[in-house]
Design a protein around this motif. Structure first.
Motif, mmCIF file in Angstrom:
data_model
loop_
_atom_site.group_PDB
_atom_site.id
_atom_site.type_symbol
_atom_site.label_atom_id
_atom_site.label_comp_id
_atom_site.label_asym_id
_atom_site.label_seq_id
_atom_site.Cartn_x
_atom_site.Cartn_y
_atom_site.Cartn_z
ATOM 1 N N PHE A 1 38.652 -24.575 -4.873
ATOM 2 C CA PHE A 1 37.676 -25.123 -5.801
ATOM 3 C C PHE A 1 36.498 -25.681 -5.020
ATOM 4 O O PHE A 1 36.663 -26.283 -3.960
ATOM 5 C CB PHE A 1 38.354 -26.240 -6.614
ATOM 6 C CG PHE A 1 37.422 -26.984 -7.516
ATOM 7 C CD1 PHE A 1 37.060 -26.443 -8.732
ATOM 8 C CD2 PHE A 1 36.894 -28.211 -7.143
ATOM 9 C CE1 PHE A 1 36.188 -27.132 -9.561
ATOM 10 C CE2 PHE A 1 36.028 -28.893 -7.973
ATOM 11 C CZ PHE A 1 35.673 -28.352 -9.188
ATOM 12 N N PHE A 2 35.298 -25.464 -5.563
ATOM 13 C CA PHE A 2 34.093 -26.029 -4.956
ATOM 14 C C PHE A 2 33.244 -26.526 -6.117
ATOM 15 O O PHE A 2 32.958 -25.780 -7.044
ATOM 16 C CB PHE A 2 33.371 -24.933 -4.169
ATOM 17 C CG PHE A 2 32.179 -25.409 -3.387
ATOM 18 C CD1 PHE A 2 32.195 -26.618 -2.717
ATOM 19 C CD2 PHE A 2 31.039 -24.616 -3.305
ATOM 20 C CE1 PHE A 2 31.096 -27.042 -1.979
ATOM 21 C CE2 PHE A 2 29.937 -25.026 -2.571
ATOM 22 C CZ PHE A 2 29.964 -26.251 -1.911
ATOM 23 N N SER A 3 32.886 -27.807 -6.087
ATOM 24 C CA SER A 3 32.229 -28.371 -7.270
ATOM 25 C C SER A 3 30.790 -27.890 -7.373
ATOM 26 O O SER A 3 30.173 -27.503 -6.387
ATOM 27 C CB SER A 3 32.286 -29.895 -7.233
ATOM 28 O OG SER A 3 31.392 -30.380 -6.265
ATOM 29 N N GLU A 4 30.278 -27.956 -8.589
ATOM 30 C CA GLU A 4 28.951 -27.427 -8.884
ATOM 31 C C GLU A 4 27.873 -28.116 -8.048
ATOM 32 O O GLU A 4 26.920 -27.480 -7.619
ATOM 33 C CB GLU A 4 28.669 -27.610 -10.380
ATOM 34 C CG GLU A 4 27.496 -26.836 -10.907
ATOM 35 C CD GLU A 4 27.561 -25.350 -10.604
ATOM 36 O OE1 GLU A 4 28.667 -24.779 -10.636
ATOM 37 O OE2 GLU A 4 26.499 -24.761 -10.324
ATOM 38 N N ASP A 5 28.019 -29.410 -7.788
ATOM 39 C CA ASP A 5 27.003 -30.109 -7.007
ATOM 40 C C ASP A 5 27.258 -29.992 -5.499
ATOM 41 O O ASP A 5 26.542 -30.578 -4.706
ATOM 42 C CB ASP A 5 26.911 -31.582 -7.426
ATOM 43 C CG ASP A 5 28.233 -32.306 -7.296
ATOM 44 O OD1 ASP A 5 29.231 -31.658 -6.908
ATOM 45 O OD2 ASP A 5 28.288 -33.510 -7.572
ATOM 46 N N LEU B 1 32.326 -31.604 -3.447
ATOM 47 C CA LEU B 1 33.779 -31.752 -3.452
ATOM 48 C C LEU B 1 34.411 -30.373 -3.316
ATOM 49 O O LEU B 1 33.960 -29.421 -3.952
ATOM 50 C CB LEU B 1 34.199 -32.415 -4.780
ATOM 51 C CG LEU B 1 35.673 -32.774 -4.960
ATOM 52 C CD1 LEU B 1 35.783 -34.049 -5.791
ATOM 53 C CD2 LEU B 1 36.467 -31.681 -5.626
ATOM 54 N N VAL C 1 38.331 -28.277 -2.739
ATOM 55 C CA VAL C 1 39.793 -28.354 -2.635
ATOM 56 C C VAL C 1 40.255 -27.114 -1.883
ATOM 57 O O VAL C 1 39.850 -25.995 -2.226
ATOM 58 C CB VAL C 1 40.460 -28.387 -4.026
ATOM 59 C CG1 VAL C 1 41.968 -28.501 -3.882
ATOM 60 C CG2 VAL C 1 39.918 -29.536 -4.849
ATOM 61 N N ILE D 1 41.855 -32.370 -0.536
ATOM 62 C CA ILE D 1 40.615 -32.586 -1.289
ATOM 63 C C ILE D 1 39.600 -33.189 -0.325
ATOM 64 O O ILE D 1 39.868 -34.193 0.332
ATOM 65 C CB ILE D 1 40.843 -33.535 -2.487
ATOM 66 C CG1 ILE D 1 41.873 -32.919 -3.444
ATOM 67 C CG2 ILE D 1 39.535 -33.812 -3.210
ATOM 68 C CD1 ILE D 1 42.207 -33.774 -4.639
ATOM 69 N N LEU E 1 35.563 -34.471 0.450
ATOM 70 C CA LEU E 1 34.317 -34.940 -0.163
ATOM 71 C C LEU E 1 33.221 -34.899 0.885
ATOM 72 O O LEU E 1 33.457 -35.190 2.049
ATOM 73 C CB LEU E 1 34.459 -36.388 -0.627
ATOM 74 C CG LEU E 1 35.397 -36.704 -1.775
ATOM 75 C CD1 LEU E 1 35.355 -38.195 -2.048
ATOM 76 C CD2 LEU E 1 34.992 -35.945 -3.012
#
Lengths: 402, 505
Positions: free
Chosen positions: B141-145, B148, B150, B181, B183
């Motif tokens: 997972f890679f966050s939109e912003d 973050l 995973v 995870i 950040l």
């Protein structure tokens, strides 16, 4: 003689203490795990018990997600108890253990406590554009009191409020996080978002839904009079610039006005929008002209083209020569009502000899006049042609002697 | 009597005068040289690149198929670097029980867990030397912003050596799967959560290479002019080719050569030198000679945090040579048992163990051996090795007995003596040494024993050398001189009497 006995005694004692400390694990020592449980909840006291038939007390190796340690046993007659430190028992994940000096090993699984202590929330990007294609992402990590993310498949609710609507969605944790893409609407505004997991609510988060790119627009102009006096200011304004969903574009959208005059030169002025309207100013030309004006939001949208006409304000002026043609006075320069032209009108004096321009002087008008004082030393005695030019009008005087 | 006293007094006065002058001159000169020191001019511009290879475990990303924002190569690279750095600083922290660097790679709440463990280990006097050898991360997972991420890191091979009160209490190899995870904080990808999902004991599946019959008749080879520096600037293919022709003509069928670790560029192997190494094997192939390649020459660290670098070195060389026709076997290290005393037996053996696994994982075809310095050590790791080799510099009278008893202990594995010989140096530094005819007699006898017992052998060495680097036998001249005269051909290029017995009695 007694000395010798003391000596001997000391020696024997040293030897004895040696053998005592040398006591190590023998092969036939048998240990048996007495703790059948392998699944624990984070935060519980965990003790591993072993039965033993020997008096050796081996250490226990433990390794969890963050690191490894070795712990000592507590002895109770025929059993050894190893109490895991809180710092290990509080963290989720597998703990592997090995009883040192034996072949015994195993693993424990620590599960998160299914109670939310904090809703760790990440929301970004903080602003998105209208149009139902752009989105922001909400990532929620509900964690228990020991800072462990909750189990996968734990349900998380996401609540939204936007303008008159309130709605909610249900998502499930996966890979120790939960996330939701939140799409924009066709209207601008602020959307409030919060989440909830196992009756624990997060705080309020917001995102801005901003207008999308501007569409084409129209422009108008406004001026005090139509004369080319080189003094008054013409103001150009756009219509209210909107995006395709009829939202007024963000304040500060930069608009460039390009002006093409009668001789195909390009002038430029610019302004940025306030409430969708951008205004830009420019000074009148000093001679009769026709301007074609078109505005652009660079690379995005454009306006229609308008035409602005400026009338000649000075139609005639006088020129007086004095002091042996050394001083030339231009004026009075009179404007459209016969009033003296405001100060600052540019007057040019070209001096030619045999049709070749040898010098040009510039002067700004002052109280309706412009006076040139020539330095005769820079002109050999001869006859010259003087050309005087202002407000687009030109006057020529031939055979002037200097 | 007074005359004598006065003379003594005079001598003392004069000597003390000389001593004072010497002291003053020394003082002034050291002050002068101190004032003349300063920064090197080349350092003014800070043009040098400081990044050094510290930690290079094998890392294989699963193909990108993550949820959330699409990943780009540059970000993935940064995540990888920071993630491996996080492991590295953790290894350092547990080794030293200090927290340097932890703050950069773990978020505020995550680092507490590491501090707790360090606190426990300090109180119990536990230190841990650990490393990871393999990572198989998958981006989940890679966050939109882009703040973050995973990842699941599957089958992380972890080696740990735990010390309590400075004694090794446990060596363990584990295979674990982690969920992490991360950040992005202050420009660092920091670990926010790391959760061990799976763990099991790990042991490499060893496939031993069966070699029915290896009848090795060989010699250790260095060019005469450049011993222990075969692949340097003075590398000359013509000389090597001529030497190989000569070796072939004597009836030998193989050579043993050495790849120095540091001068081959450590973890990032120098391509130019690797090309030279391949060229040497090409030349050997042209003469139908087989080559035993000895890795990690002049390497003696063995520390756990060095393993990943060693592995990248071996991986490059083994990959480059594994399909070469001339390759006979891999010798992991020359005489590692000599480092037991200074580096610790367990430490060295653990290093050898993982290196055997690594070489075998890259090259499943060729036999792997270790060049033990004596027969006594040769049973170590025998189950993992395909070929048992040792060096024999003791009395030839005991050779048969030693060989037979070793054969008895390792019945399934072929045996090769990869070094033997004596020095014909007899001179100022060793007046009771052997003469050239003694050397000839030695080789004659040795060949006789080999012939009788069908023993595979590789002698030390073709040439007498003029220059022996201090790294080989130290600085002592009697060691150096002795080492220089082991050859079958003397420093002038003439064959010595022993040459007759180079391959037969």
């Amino acid at each position: 003689m007694r000395f010798k006995y003391v000596h001997l005694l000391v020696l024997v004692m040293i030897l004895l203490s040696f053998t005592a400390s040398m006591k190590s694990l023998k092969i036939n020592d048998t240990f048996r795990l007495l703790t059948p449980q392998t699944e624990f909840e984070a935060g519980h006291d965990i003790t591993l018990k072993f039965s033993t038939n020997s008096d050796s007390k081996p250490d226990l190796y433990l390794s969890n997600s963050y690191g490894s340690i070795i712990i000592k046993p507590v002895i109770n007659r025929s059993s050894l108890s190893y109490q895991l430190p809180k710092s290990l028992g509080n963290k989720t994940g597998m703990i592997s253990w090995k009883l040192l000096g034996s072949t015994l090993y195993g693993k424990l699984n620590i599960h998160p406590k299914q109670e939310v202590a904090t809703m760790e929330t990440y929301l970004g990007p903080p602003s998105i554009e209208t149009g139902e294609t752009d989105y922001t992402m909400l990532v929620v990590i509900p964690t228990d009191i020991h800072d462990n993310p909750l189990k996968d498949n734990t349900q998380v609710s996401v609540m939204y409020q936007f303008l008159a609507n309130e709605s909610h969605d249900t998502i499930y944790m996966k890979n120790s996080i939960s996330y939701k893409n939140i799409y924009s609407k066709t209207k601008t505004g602020r959307m409030l978002i919060s989440s909830e997991c196992l009756n624990k609510n997060s705080k309020e988060y917001d995102i801005n839904i901003l207008p999308t790119i501007p569409t084409d627009f129209t422009i108008t102009y406004n001026r005090n009079h139509e004369y080319a006096d080189g003094n008054q200011i013409t103001t150009f304004s756009t219509s209210i610039i909107k995006d395709k969903y009829d939202n007024i574009v963000s304040d500060g959208t930069y608009v460039d006005f390009f002006i093409t005059n009668a001789s195909n030169d390009i002038l430029k002025t610019s302004g940025s929008t306030v409430q969708g309207i951008a205004t830009a100013k420019i000074i009148h030309p000093d001679h009769q002209d026709i301007w074609e004006v078109k505005a652009f939001v660079k690379g995005i949208s454009e306006s229609d083209s308008i035409s602005v006409t400026y009338k000649q304000s000075i139609t005639y002026f006088k020129v007086a020569f004095s002091e042996g043609n050394k001083a030339i006075t231009v004026g009075p320069l009179k404007s459209f009502m016969g009033q003296m032209i405001p100060d600052g009108l540019e007057v040019k004096l070209h001096i030619l000899q045999n049709n070749i321009k040898i010098k040009t002087f510039y002067k700004d008008s002052f109280t309706g006049y412009a006076t040139f004082n020539l330095n005769l030393d820079s002109f050999p005695d001869s006859t010259y042609t003087f050309k005087i030019e202002t407000a687009g009008i030109e006057k020529t005087y031939r055979n002037i002697k200097l | 009597m007074t005359g004598l006293n006065r003379n003594i007094l005079r001598i003392i006065l004069m000597l003390s005068y000389v001593a004072i002058i010497a002291f003053v001159v020394f003082g002034i000169s050291s002050l002068y040289s101190y004032l003349n020191t300063g920064a090197d001019r080349s350092s003014i511009l800070h043009t040098e690149i400081k990044k050094a290879d510290q930690y290079l475990p094998k890392i294989i990303w699963a193909s990108l198929n993550n949820e959330g924002r699409p990943m780009d190569e540059q970000t993935l690279n940064t995540i990888e670097n920071n993630y491996l750095d996080a492991w590295y600083v953790k290894h350092i922290a547990y080794k030293t029980n200090k927290t340097d660097g932890i703050n950069d790679y773990y978020t505020e709440s995550a680092r507490e867990n590491i501090f707790n463990i360090i606190e426990h280990n300090v109180s119990e006097n536990i230190t841990i030397e650990e490393t990871t050898l393999e990572h198989h991360p998958t981006l989940e997972f890679f966050s939109e912003d882009g703040q973050l991420a995973v990842i699941t890191d599957k089958d992380v091979i972890e080696y740990k050596r735990l010390y309590k009160n400075e004694n090794i209490v446990l060596e363990t190899k584990e295979k674990s799967t982690y969920k992490i995870i991360l950040l992005l904080e202050d420009g660092y990808w920091r670990i926010r959560h790391i959760i061990k999902k799976e763990v099991s004991n790990y042991s490499e599946n060893i496939t031993t290479v069966s070699h029915d019959k290896i009848a090795v008749k060989g010699i250790n080879y260095y060019p005469q002019a450049t011993p222990w520096n075969m692949f340097g600037d003075a590398f000359n293919a013509d000389i090597i080719s001529k030497d190989f022709k000569l070796i072939k003509e004597t009836g030998l069928n193989s050579i043993r050569i050495f790849v120095p670790y540091a001068s081959f560029g450590k973890a990032s192997v120098n391509t130019e030198k690797l090309m030279k190494l391949i060229q040497v094997l090409d030349l050997a192939e042209a003469q139908e000679l087989k080559v035993v390649v000895t890795l990690f020459d002049f390497y003696g660290d063995y520390s756990v945090l060095d393993w990943t670098l060693n592995q990248r070195h071996a991986e490059t060389i083994v990959t480059a040579l594994k399909d070469h026709n001339a390759l006979l076997a891999w010798d992991i290290k020359n005489e590692p048992n000599l480092d037991f005393e200074s580096r610790g037996r367990q430490q060295v053996v653990a290093w050898l163990d993982q290196m055997i696994d690594l070489v075998k994982s890259v090259d499943e075809e060729h036999p792997v051996t270790i060049g033990w310095s004596n027969a006594k050590s040769a049973t170590m790791l025998k189950d993992k090795l395909d070929l048992i080799t040792f060096h024999y510099y003791e009395d030839l009278d005991n050779l048969e007995k030693t060989y037979d008893s070793l054969k008895l202990e390792t019945p399934e594995k072929p045996l090769v003596i990869t070094e033997f010989g004596i020095s014909s140096y007899k001179g100022l530094w060793n007046p009771f040494g052997y003469s050239e005819s003694d050397q000839a007699a030695y080789h004659k006898k040795a060949q006789h024993i080999f012939n009788e017992n069908e023993i595979s052998f590789m002698s030390w060495t073709l040439y007498d050398f003029t220059k022996i680097p201090k790294e080989v036998v130290g600085r002592l001249p009697w060691h150096k001189r002795t080492q220089a005269y082991f050859g079958f051909i003397n420093q002038k290029g003439e064959t010595k009497p022993a040459f007759k017995y180079i391959s037969k009695q």
